[in-house]
Motif scaffolding. Structure first.
Motif: not given
Length: 194
Positions: A151-156, A175-193
């Motif tokens: 697996g691979f974890l990418f951070l921006d 076989s087990v496969r998983a993909v995930g994306i986590l955003s720590t900012r909301l589209p307007d730039g405020s805090k949230g995930f």
């Protein structure tokens, strides 16, 4: 009325591997890369304005073996961002521990140089801030006990976004496969995930 033009994520690359033998020997076949974020705005009230940032990247080393650790890339980057001059040295490391292979990408250190106001920087007119450059990716690969995969974890950090993928196979049948994306900012730039 106003007009705006923007370019983000631009890249200029100078490949020095095809230079003549003397320059090639001096530069060691490394490549020079520059990233560009440019903006242009025109309005009747403010006239023509430019904004943006850029960075020059130089690949210092490639595939250096240090015992059990392999340095795949060593990169020096000097840029201009938010009125400061960040200098970073990052590397991509790879090592194997038995059946487990690990890869850490983009880890290193940075020094940010900024002109201080009223000569109140830590070096008089200059404010120098050293710091750790966290990795922007970590990968693992496993081949043991009937299990294969990885697996691979990418951070921006600029976007506040994590992304990753995982695939494991047991005895070539399950076989087990998983993909995930986590955003720590909301589209307007405020805090949230999400």
């Amino acid at each position: 009325p106003f007009a705006q033009l923007e370019m983000t994520g631009g890249k200029a690359v100078i490949d020095t591997s095809n230079f003549d033998s003397i320059i090639g020997k001096i530069l060691g076949g490394s490549s020079l890369e520059s990233t560009l974020d440019l903006g242009l705005t025109y309005s009747i009230a403010d006239g023509l304005r430019f904004r943006g940032g850029a960075a020059l990247e130089i690949q210092l080393a490639q595939h250096v073996v240090l015992g059990p650790v392999v340095v795949n890339n060593l990169v020096l980057s000097l840029g201009i961002k938010d009125g400061a001059f960040p200098l970073t040295v990052t590397a991509e490391f790879q090592t194997s521990l038995g059946p487990l292979t690990a890869l850490v990408k983009g880890i290193g250190f940075r020094i940010t140089l900024r002109l201080a106001r009223d000569n109140k920087g830590n070096l008089g007119p200059i404010d120098l801030q050293p710091g750790f450059q966290p990795p922007n990716g970590v990968g693992l690969e496993l081949a043991a006990g009937g299990f294969t995969g990885g697996g691979f974890l990418f951070l921006d950090p600029d976007k506040g976004e994590y992304a990753g993928g995982l695939e494991l196979m047991f005895l070539g049948a399950i076989s087990v496969r998983a993909v995930g994306i986590l955003s720590t900012r909301l589209p307007d730039g405020s805090k949230g995930f999400s």
